[in-house]
Design an enzyme around this catalytic site. Structure first.
Site, PDB file in Angstrom:
ATOM      1  CB  SER A  46       1.858  -5.310  -8.703  1.00 26.89           C
ATOM      2  OG  SER A  46       1.103  -4.242  -8.317  1.00 26.89           O
ATOM      3  CD  GLU A  47       3.400  -9.045  -7.892  1.00 22.51           C
ATOM      4  OE1 GLU A  47       3.752  -8.831  -6.802  1.00 22.51           O
ATOM      5  OE2 GLU A  47       2.402  -9.108  -8.366  1.00 22.51           O
ATOM      6  CB  THR A  48       7.251  -8.199 -14.844  1.00 20.32           C
ATOM      7  OG1 THR A  48       6.792  -6.816 -15.121  1.00 20.32           O
ATOM      8  CG2 THR A  48       7.356  -8.385 -16.361  1.00 20.32           C
ATOM      9  CG  HIS A  77      -1.692 -10.022 -10.178  1.00 21.16           C
ATOM     10  ND1 HIS A  77      -0.410  -9.657  -9.389  1.00 21.16           N
ATOM     11  CD2 HIS A  77      -1.738  -9.492 -11.292  1.00 21.16           C
ATOM     12  CE1 HIS A  77      -0.075  -8.629 -10.026  1.00 21.16           C
ATOM     13  NE2 HIS A  77      -0.647  -8.528 -11.464  1.00 21.16           N
TER      14      HIS A  77
END
Length: 293
Positions: A46-48, A77
């Protein structure tokens, strides 16, 4: 060949392979700019996040956040998870991260033995309420009937504390039936001139708490296991609607994905507007290195 270390962790969970996975590149100074988005896409989370020296030395780091397709102004998050990874940079249990939306204040959470287990982060902006969306278009995006959308308190409406989402209350028995219709998302986005994205947080009340699901297929995330930036904005919106001074509850997300996530939400009023925080636990999963030519 230059390398850059990274770790992955699961956020908003106490169980490995639960919650929302995150990759953190702990020293991104040597990573070419052109490689940041491809790396996030390659990891397919979803994210980095990419950790860089702060512009203000009083802060712990400047953090760039990428989803699968673009850079983000703020996300929840990734802030909780990055704080967990960079806990050794804390001053008296607190950190401050520079992100595109502003400064995120962080308070580390410790267990009874003093070990860091997670963090609470305060969104960088006060609540902003935006455009309303039609029940028909949002129901179509979620493949639900219009009667599944609850409008007693509000119609589907955008809310943001650094990252905008369309907040949509649905019937409890309809929440698990929702699924994203990409074509309907594209049609709904086309009716919003100037809007760069469309992400929907669907929620249902569960006593004093809530259950949530977040869909953003046009950003490469058909569904997200835990979305802190959406949940803080929802907490702010609910406080705004209630007219109260303070609100606290638990949000559970990711159940339908088999990655249950638990987020502790607090919203409060200040002179400049409504603020909110989200807290949760983290579990380490992997360590590795990326190589660059």
């Amino acid at each position: 060949m230059p390398t850059s270390p990274f770790v992955t962790i699961d956020v908003f969970t106490e169980q490995r392979f639960g919650g929302n996975p995150l990759a953190v590149f702990t020293d991104a100074v040597g990573i070419p700019e052109a490689a940041l988005q491809p790396l996030a896409g390659e990891l397919n989370l979803s994210e980095t996040t990419f950790v860089l020296p702060p512009d203000d030395p009083a802060h712990a780091a400047r953090v760039r956040i990428f989803n699968r397709t673009s850079e983000m102004d703020f996300a929840g998050h990734p802030m909780v998870g990055t704080a967990y990874v960079l806990a050794d940079r804390a001053r008296e249990g607190r950190l401050a991260f520079e992100v595109r939306a502003g400064v995120v204040d962080v308070e580390l959470r410790h267990d009874s033995a003093g070990i860091v287990r997670g963090a609470a982060i305060t969104a960088p902006r006060t609540l902003a309420v935006g455009d309303r969306h039609s029940v028909e278009s949002i129901a179509a995006c979620l493949r639900l009937d219009t009667t599944d959308v609850v409008t007693a308190q509000h119609e589907p409406i955008e809310a943001s504390m650094g990252n905008a989402f369309v907040m949509t209350e649905v019937r409890a028995d309809a929440l698990s039936q929702a699924s994203p219709d990409e074509a309907a998302f594209r049609s709904a986005l086309a009716t919003q001139p100037g809007a760069g994205r469309l992400a929907i947080l669907a929620y249902a009340r569960n006593g004093d708490d809530v259950r949530t699901r977040m869909f953003a297929p046009l950003s490469g995330t058909p569904e997200d296991p835990a979305t802190g930036s959406a949940n803080v904005a929802l907490a702010g919106l609910l406080l705004n609607l209630s007219g109260g001074r303070h609100l606290a509850y638990t949000s559970v997300q990711g159940v339908e994905m088999g990655r249950e996530s638990r987020m502790e939400l607090v919203a409060w009023r200040e002179s400049e507007g409504i603020r909110a925080s989200v807290a949760g636990s983290c579990i380490p999963v992997l360590r590795g290195e990326a190589e660059f030519s």
